[in-house]
Motif scaffolding. Structure first.
Motif, mmCIF file in Angstrom:
data_model
loop_
_atom_site.group_PDB
_atom_site.id
_atom_site.type_symbol
_atom_site.label_atom_id
_atom_site.label_comp_id
_atom_site.label_asym_id
_atom_site.label_seq_id
_atom_site.Cartn_x
_atom_site.Cartn_y
_atom_site.Cartn_z
ATOM 1 N N ALA B 33 0.595 -1.648 -0.565
ATOM 2 C CA ALA B 33 0.560 -0.612 0.161
ATOM 3 C C ALA B 33 1.072 1.596 0.298
ATOM 4 O O ALA B 33 0.266 2.162 -0.916
ATOM 5 C CB ALA B 33 -0.930 -0.517 1.083
ATOM 6 N N ASP B 34 2.310 1.449 0.300
ATOM 7 C CA ASP B 34 2.678 2.165 1.024
ATOM 8 C C ASP B 34 3.903 2.907 -0.672
ATOM 9 O O ASP B 34 4.712 3.106 -0.514
ATOM 10 C CB ASP B 34 3.526 2.524 1.616
ATOM 11 C CG ASP B 34 4.594 1.048 1.822
ATOM 12 O OD1 ASP B 34 4.917 0.226 1.175
ATOM 13 O OD2 ASP B 34 4.810 1.247 2.656
ATOM 14 N N GLN B 35 3.594 1.843 -1.416
ATOM 15 C CA GLN B 35 4.033 2.186 -2.666
ATOM 16 C C GLN B 35 3.562 2.483 -4.253
ATOM 17 O O GLN B 35 3.599 1.364 -4.901
ATOM 18 C CB GLN B 35 5.641 0.575 -3.431
ATOM 19 C CG GLN B 35 6.194 0.526 -1.875
ATOM 20 C CD GLN B 35 7.355 -0.178 -2.670
ATOM 21 O OE1 GLN B 35 7.396 -1.079 -3.166
ATOM 22 N NE2 GLN B 35 7.906 -0.666 -1.412
ATOM 23 N N PRO B 36 2.347 3.411 -4.153
ATOM 24 C CA PRO B 36 1.405 3.454 -5.066
ATOM 25 C C PRO B 36 2.186 4.221 -6.789
ATOM 26 O O PRO B 36 1.732 3.504 -7.357
ATOM 27 C CB PRO B 36 0.519 4.703 -4.579
ATOM 28 C CG PRO B 36 1.661 5.541 -3.767
ATOM 29 C CD PRO B 36 2.192 4.412 -2.740
ATOM 30 N N LYS B 37 3.444 5.166 -6.493
ATOM 31 C CA LYS B 37 3.515 4.843 -7.559
ATOM 32 C C LYS B 37 4.672 3.846 -8.167
ATOM 33 O O LYS B 37 4.272 3.775 -9.790
ATOM 34 C CB LYS B 37 4.837 6.215 -7.239
ATOM 35 C CG LYS B 37 6.066 6.521 -8.196
ATOM 36 C CD LYS B 37 5.349 7.317 -8.992
ATOM 37 C CE LYS B 37 6.088 7.610 -10.511
ATOM 38 N NZ LYS B 37 5.522 8.736 -11.334
ATOM 39 N N VAL B 38 5.378 2.990 -7.616
ATOM 40 C CA VAL B 38 5.819 1.839 -8.106
ATOM 41 C C VAL B 38 4.178 0.502 -8.843
ATOM 42 O O VAL B 38 5.086 0.767 -10.022
ATOM 43 C CB VAL B 38 6.320 0.591 -6.897
ATOM 44 C CG1 VAL B 38 6.671 -0.797 -7.234
ATOM 45 C CG2 VAL B 38 7.509 1.152 -6.598
#
Lengths: 130, 130
Positions: B33-38
């Protein structure tokens, strides 16, 4: 839509999609008729829509390089389904590491000979003094 | 379908697609959830369908590496829209070439000192003979 003349073959992308290939086909410059596998790999990994989106976002001068990299990545994923082009990147890192180790070994030998050379010169100059 | 417990956040893929994230979500292990850009980068370059297709074709043990390479390629394409991960490959080739040139220069120096060392030893042994 300008259809290609009878002598010109449809590009690999249009052939695969069973479409008529026109003279303004965006994919024709990058997927010639004699490279069907290259198109299939790109289609499998990125899809036609994504490939066209990448092309549209770039200047015409950048498109050739971008498509070269897209085709390269797609072919590498076909060859190495797990690593893709990371396979080559890892190989290159190993090559760099091996090169660095070789350089260190040669530098150590060089230091030995340099030291030896310096000592010889000091002995020679001492002998000349007496 | 087992919905995640209230304390568990939906993965970046499900968040982006506004879907309910279940405990058996195929993308959750790779797109926290904490890596939306990836996820957005992977989605933009490959699409969710292609990403899932790659995962399905592989053994579970190979999936982590495959997704690492997929995310890496997507992030590199985001950073270098023309070259993608070819940017790094070219950089590594340049590094290898520079390393080879350095090695050649050091080897040339080493050959000089070796030759010098050999000559000194020959002189010493000649002097000892007389």
């Amino acid at each position: 839509m300008n259809l290609k003349s009878g002598t010109e073959e449809a590009c690999a992308a249009c052939k695969y999609q069973r479409r008529r290939c026109t003279s303004d086909c965006s994919l024709a410059p990058y997927f010639p008729a004699d490279q069907p596998k290259v198109f299939q790999n790109a289609h499998k990994l990125f899809g036609v829509k994504n490939t066209l989106k990448i092309l549209k976002q770039l200047d015409p001068t950048q498109r050739v390089i971008a498509m070269k990299s897209i085709k390269y990545q797609a072919n590498m994923r076909d060859r190495f389904p797990v690593y893709g082009c990371l396979a080559e990147i890892q190989l290159l890192y190993c090559q760099i590491q091996a090169g660095e180790e070789e350089l260190l070994a040669v530098l150590a030998q060089l230091a030995f000979y340099r030291q030896n050379h310096q000592e010889q010169q000091e002995i020679s100059s001492t002998n000349e003094t007496f």
